[in-house]
Design an enzyme around this catalytic site. Structure first.
Site, PDB file in Angstrom:
ATOM      1  NE  ARG A  75      -3.817  -2.047   2.548  1.00  0.00           N
ATOM      2  CZ  ARG A  75      -3.716  -3.386   2.619  1.00  0.00           C
ATOM      3  NH1 ARG A  75      -2.529  -3.965   2.684  1.00  0.00           N
ATOM      4  NH2 ARG A  75      -4.807  -4.137   2.615  1.00  0.00           N
ATOM      5  CG  HIS A  78      -2.840   3.365   6.198  1.00  0.00           C
ATOM      6  ND1 HIS A  78      -3.311   3.435   7.483  1.00  0.00           N
ATOM      7  CD2 HIS A  78      -3.033   4.593   5.670  1.00  0.00           C
ATOM      8  CE1 HIS A  78      -3.771   4.651   7.727  1.00  0.00           C
ATOM      9  NE2 HIS A  78      -3.610   5.383   6.642  1.00  0.00           N
ATOM     10  NE  ARG A 115      -3.772  -4.133   6.082  1.00  0.00           N
ATOM     11  CZ  ARG A 115      -2.953  -3.097   5.915  1.00  0.00           C
ATOM     12  NH1 ARG A 115      -3.418  -1.865   5.951  1.00  0.00           N
ATOM     13  NH2 ARG A 115      -1.665  -3.280   5.704  1.00  0.00           N
ATOM     14  CG  ASN A 151      -6.407   7.538  10.272  1.00  0.00           C
ATOM     15  OD1 ASN A 151      -6.192   6.448   9.756  1.00  0.00           O
ATOM     16  ND2 ASN A 151      -6.050   8.668   9.705  1.00  0.00           N
ATOM     17  CG  PHE A 164      -3.198  12.014   0.896  1.00  0.00           C
ATOM     18  CD1 PHE A 164      -3.338  11.987   2.273  1.00  0.00           C
ATOM     19  CD2 PHE A 164      -2.868  10.829   0.251  1.00  0.00           C
ATOM     20  CE1 PHE A 164      -3.149  10.805   2.991  1.00  0.00           C
ATOM     21  CE2 PHE A 164      -2.686   9.645   0.956  1.00  0.00           C
ATOM     22  CZ  PHE A 164      -2.834   9.633   2.329  1.00  0.00           C
ATOM     23  NE  ARG A 361      -9.774   8.840   3.427  1.00  0.00           N
ATOM     24  CZ  ARG A 361     -10.227   8.258   4.534  1.00  0.00           C
ATOM     25  NH1 ARG A 361     -11.062   8.900   5.329  1.00  0.00           N
ATOM     26  NH2 ARG A 361      -9.851   7.047   4.856  1.00  0.00           N
TER      27      ARG A 361
HETATM   28  C1  HEM Z   1      -6.982  12.943   0.803  1.00  0.00           C
HETATM   29  C2  HEM Z   1      -6.706  12.209   1.834  1.00  0.00           C
HETATM   30  C3  HEM Z   1      -6.371  10.766   1.726  1.00  0.00           C
HETATM   31  C4  HEM Z   1      -6.020  10.015   0.651  1.00  0.00           C
HETATM   32  C5  HEM Z   1      -5.878  10.494  -0.779  1.00  0.00           C
HETATM   33  C6  HEM Z   1      -5.796   8.672   1.102  1.00  0.00           C
HETATM   34  C7  HEM Z   1      -5.370   7.630   0.321  1.00  0.00           C
HETATM   35  C8  HEM Z   1      -5.094   6.372   0.743  1.00  0.00           C
HETATM   36  C9  HEM Z   1      -4.539   5.321  -0.045  1.00  0.00           C
HETATM   37  C10 HEM Z   1      -4.158   5.444  -1.502  1.00  0.00           C
HETATM   38  C11 HEM Z   1      -4.458   4.213   0.730  1.00  0.00           C
HETATM   39  C12 HEM Z   1      -3.957   2.829   0.319  1.00  0.00           C
HETATM   40  C13 HEM Z   1      -5.152   1.981   0.025  1.00  0.00           C
HETATM   41  C14 HEM Z   1      -4.840   0.627  -0.528  1.00  0.00           C
HETATM   42  O1  HEM Z   1      -3.774   0.414  -1.113  1.00  0.00           O
HETATM   43  O2  HEM Z   1      -5.716  -0.242  -0.411  1.00  0.00           O
HETATM   44  C15 HEM Z   1      -4.958   4.567   2.000  1.00  0.00           C
HETATM   45  C16 HEM Z   1      -5.068   3.704   3.051  1.00  0.00           C
HETATM   46  C17 HEM Z   1      -5.704   4.044   4.192  1.00  0.00           C
HETATM   47  N1  HEM Z   1      -6.196   5.282   4.540  1.00  0.00           N
HETATM   48 FE1  HEM Z   1      -6.148   6.936   3.497  1.00  0.00          FE
HETATM   49  N2  HEM Z   1      -6.044   8.602   2.424  1.00  0.00           N
HETATM   50  C18 HEM Z   1      -6.410   9.877   2.844  1.00  0.00           C
HETATM   51  C19 HEM Z   1      -6.758  10.255   4.087  1.00  0.00           C
HETATM   52  C20 HEM Z   1      -7.088   9.379   5.053  1.00  0.00           C
HETATM   53  C21 HEM Z   1      -7.780   9.706   6.240  1.00  0.00           C
HETATM   54  C22 HEM Z   1      -8.279  11.112   6.636  1.00  0.00           C
HETATM   55  C23 HEM Z   1      -7.955   8.557   6.909  1.00  0.00           C
HETATM   56  C24 HEM Z   1      -8.684   8.339   8.179  1.00  0.00           C
HETATM   57  C25 HEM Z   1      -9.842   8.857   8.421  1.00  0.00           C
HETATM   58  C26 HEM Z   1      -7.355   7.491   6.157  1.00  0.00           C
HETATM   59  C27 HEM Z   1      -7.338   6.168   6.508  1.00  0.00           C
HETATM   60  C28 HEM Z   1      -6.746   5.178   5.777  1.00  0.00           C
HETATM   61  C29 HEM Z   1      -6.624   3.821   6.238  1.00  0.00           C
HETATM   62  C30 HEM Z   1      -7.116   3.263   7.549  1.00  0.00           C
HETATM   63  C31 HEM Z   1      -5.964   3.123   5.249  1.00  0.00           C
HETATM   64  C32 HEM Z   1      -5.547   1.665   5.302  1.00  0.00           C
HETATM   65  C33 HEM Z   1      -6.637   0.778   4.815  1.00  0.00           C
HETATM   66  C34 HEM Z   1      -6.192  -0.647   4.954  1.00  0.00           C
HETATM   67  O3  HEM Z   1      -5.949  -1.075   6.107  1.00  0.00           O
HETATM   68  O4  HEM Z   1      -6.081  -1.345   3.938  1.00  0.00           O
HETATM   69  N3  HEM Z   1      -6.844   8.031   5.015  1.00  0.00           N
HETATM   70  N4  HEM Z   1      -5.330   5.888   2.005  1.00  0.00           N
END
Ligand code: HEM
Length: 692
Positions: A75, A78, A115, A151, A164, A361
């Site tokens: 990823r 994360h 997760r 989160n 981001f 997102r």
């Molecule tokens: C514009 C803001 C954000 C963008 C563009 C973004 C983008 C991403 C991307 C590309 C991934 C990888 C996903 C994958 O490969 O399956 C990811 C994972 C994740 N993001 Fe974000 N994210 C942003 C903000 C946030 C915020 C604000 C949170 C929490 C509220 C968050 C929580 C997570 C979590 C928990 C994962 C891991 C999911 C997993 O366990 O597979 N992200 N994010």
């Protein structure tokens, strides 16, 4: 001329490992990926006894081909995570607020998959990095998969999704040198945030002990954004989601985190696995803050701004469901690595708002998952597949596993199945909330997003003295790793807008003068009251249940005392592990033996929430001269842990350079075990934190 074919058992089988094994002699037949049974899995096909390997060796190529392609991209954020299966149980039906399937009937159960993750580190990074933790929940509802991708912190660094990639580039290892791994303590991160005052509120959370949780089990989760609930009549309300751990909140301290990373880089995943495996099932209450347009208009900040929260004292969290994790993953790749969460995965009853971070997102997750999982058909993988019927006209693509029968592959059609293919259902299907939007198209940050410091200040004043000191120290640590002094100065200048004590405390830790405050877009509000819900220490469990006691034993330790301590703690739902000079059985005075879980060199006290030192007199004298035993005691003391001391422990304590205080309990006999257990209910002895 063909030589004789080997029989099932050849004379070459010898040695414990079947070193020269040539034939199938037991168990299931080993095959290639296409099912051809193999006669030999140990040797490639060669010319002569010691000759070159032949390209003809399809079995070798089949195996090596697959191995060469085992890795998929991790990823982009994360990457490091750990998962478990569970169930969401509805505690209060709320059909008046939402038609979301999990909340229609009290007692209703919805399968879930969670997760937890760190953000910045790569797949192999240590668990106790100072970092935000991901808390992503997939709920397999009767009306499709709903992902709440949250989160463990209720706010975020940036207000607009277009920032981001910059944020992530800044925090990841620096591109010209490849370090540091899984750390924000470096120039590019602090350079970026010092130039982005909107990150200040989140920085306060990040520098707090929230980012070094003791366990995934002991942390909160937040949906962060304002979402919408929509009921069957199409009426919508705003909603923010909270996960509250029923185990209570708990974090470690920074010096401890650094040492845990060395002692057990898998500390968090091991903890979650062990708890579920032993039947100590972690639970979270799902709570909501529900509000309408009128509340949003009157609230101090813009509810579309993800750098702001709504204090629970202003709008209480209403518990509507409970999540229980009850099954560990069977296979890390199939589940933890292949699971695909996305904020865009919603179900009828859940809708979005115009939060510009959420909107971005909604694009990013699906986009990245095509790259990461390699095919548009990743929704067919078992961990991602909906549990409800899936009917659509999406066809083909790499690794399509659905035979997709029939003639009609378009909508509408009259040729598939019962002469009528699947059609959208205007009454029961997903309907986006009807919104009136208008205004000029502009790249602009609304004025209502301009206050970057007031809630940061509110967070700071809501912490206990000890917690405030930990925040100051964390800023001090991180900024001490920054090489360019201009960056440190800019951070301090921004923090002066939060609280004088914060900025001056950090300047003192750093040994640098305070600059003038930076110019804030709007003045910091000093009228926001303290919010107890923001503190970890004010929301502890007051119980040692689910925590771990490390008991130091040696040959000759008193059986009655050891047993009494173990019985008291295990009876209260805690885990007891024994540490001894060596891993072999320890003979107890009073008869019997204990098999230790750790030898002292591999079982430092950072792995435990509290320790009991129960050596024999001889054992204590021996341990007193060993650095690992001295560290065991002095670290427990330095990390503010509760310490129980048996009758013979004194030489060890004194050799460790520790002066017993009120965080010590004397375990003179078996009768003292319960009092020690009670003392441990406070989890740490914060009065020892002399810097506070
Ligand atoms: C514009 C803001 C954000 C963008 C563009 C973004 C983008 C991403 C991307 C590309 C991934 C990888 C996903 C994958 O490969 O399956 C990811 C994972 C994740 N993001 Fe974000 N994210 C942003 C903000 C946030 C915020 C604000 C949170 C929490 C509220 C968050 C929580 C997570 C979590 C928990 C994962 C891991 C999911 C997993 O366990 O597979 N992200 N994010």
């Amino acid at each position: 001329m063909a030589s004789k074919r080997p029989t099932s058992t050849t004379p070459d089988q010898r040695g414990a490992g079947d070193e020269l094994h040539q034939g199938v002699k037991r168990g299931e037949r080993l095959t290639t990926a296409t099912g051809t049974p193999l006669g030999d899995g140990q040797n490639s096909l060669k010319v002569g006894d010691r000759g070159p390997t032949l390209l003809e060796d399809f079995a070798f190529r089949d195996k090596m081909f697959h191995f060469d392609h085992e890795r998929i991209p991790e990823r982009v954020v994360h990457a490091r995570g750990y998962s478990a299966h569970g169930t969401l149980e509805c505690l209060e039906a709320i059909p008046d607020l939402t038609r979301a399937a999990p909340f229609q009937r009290k007692g209703q159960e919805t399968e879930a998959f969670v997760r937890f993750s760190t953000v910045a580190g790569n797949l192999g990074s240590p668990d106790l990095a100072r970092d935000v933790r991901g808390f992503a929940v997939k709920m397999y509802t009767d009306e499709g998969n709903w992902d709440l991708v949250g989160n463990n912190i209720p706010v975020f660094f940036i207000q607009d999704a277009t920032k981001f990639p910059d944020l992530v580039h800044a925090v990841k290892e620096e591109q010209d040198r490849g370090w540091p791994q899984a750390q924000s303590a470096h120039d590019t991160f602090w350079d970026f945030v010092s130039l982005m005052p909107e990150s200040t509120h989140m920085l306060l959370w990040q520098m707090s002990d929230r980012t070094i949780p003791r366990s995934f089990r002991f942390m909160e989760g937040f949906g962060v954004h304002t979402y919408r609930f929509v009921n069957a009549d199409g009426d919508d309300t705003f909603v923010k989601f909270h996960w509250k751990p029923r185990q209570g909140l708990q974090s470690v301290v920074w010096n401890e985190a650094l040492k845990i990373n060395g002692a057990d880089p898998d500390f968090h995943r091991r903890d979650l696995y062990a708890a579920i495996d032993s039947g100590d099932l972690p639970q979270w209450d799902l709570g909501v803050q529900v509000f309408d347009e009128a509340f949003a208009d009157e609230f101090d900040f813009d509810v579309l701004d993800s750098t702001k929260l709504i204090p629970e004292e202003v709008l209480p969290v209403r518990v509507i469901a409970r999540l229980t994790l009850d099954r560990v993953v069977d296979n890390m790749f199939a589940e933890n690595e292949q699971v695909a969460f996305g904020t865009h995965n919603v179900i009828p009853g859940i809708d979005f708002t115009n939060d510009p971070l959420l909107q971005g997102r909604n694009f990013s997750y699906l986009d990245t998952q095509l790259k990461r999982l390699g095919s548009t058909n990743f929704t067919q993988l078992p961990v991602n597949a909906p549990r409800c019927p899936v009917r659509h006209f999406q066809r083909d693509g790499h690794m399509q596993t659905d035979p997709q029968l029939g003639r009609g592959n378009y909508e509408p059609n009259s040729l598939s199945g019962d002469d009528r293919g699947p059609r959208a259902d205007v009454v029961h299907g997903y309907q986006s909330v009807v919104r009136q939007e208008q205004g000029p198209t502009r790249r602009l940050r609304a004025e209502s997003f301009a206050d970057h410091y007031s809630q940061a200040r509110q967070f700071f004043i809501s912490q206990t003295d000890v917690e405030q000191q930990h925040i100051v120290n964390a800023f001090g640590f991180e900024l001490s790793k920054v090489e360019d002094p201009r960056i440190r100065t800019r951070v301090l200048a921004n923090l002066l807008n939060v609280h004088d004590d914060l900025a001056s405390g950090i300047a003192t830790v750093l040994g640098v003068p305070l600059p003038a405050a930076s110019e804030a877009a709007v003045p910091t509000r000093t009228d926001l009251p303290e919010s107890a819900a923001l503190s970890i220490q004010l929301n502890g469990p007051e119980s040692f249940a689910g925590r771990k006691l490390g008991v130091l034993v040696t040959h000759g330790s008193d059986k009655a005392l050891v047993q009494a301590v173990a019985t008291a703690f295990e009876g209260a739902g805690a885990v007891v592990e024994y540490v001894a000079p060596a891993i072999g059985p320890v003979k107890l005075k009073g008869g019997g033996t204990i098999t230790p879980h750790h030898a002292i060199d591999g079982g430092p006290s950072v792995l435990f929430d509290a320790v009991a030192l129960l050596p024999s007199a001889e054992g204590a004298a021996d341990l007193a001269g060993r650095a690992s035993a001295q560290d065991f005691v002095s670290d427990a003391f330095a990390h503010f842990k509760l310490i129980g001391t048996g009758p013979a422990a004194a030489p060890l304590v004194s050799e460790a350079g520790v002066e017993p205080d009120d965080g010590f309990a004397h375990l003179g006999s078996a009768d003292d075990a319960d009092a020690f257990l009670q003392l441990c209910g406070s989890l740490r002895f914060w009065d020892r934190d002399i810097r506070a």
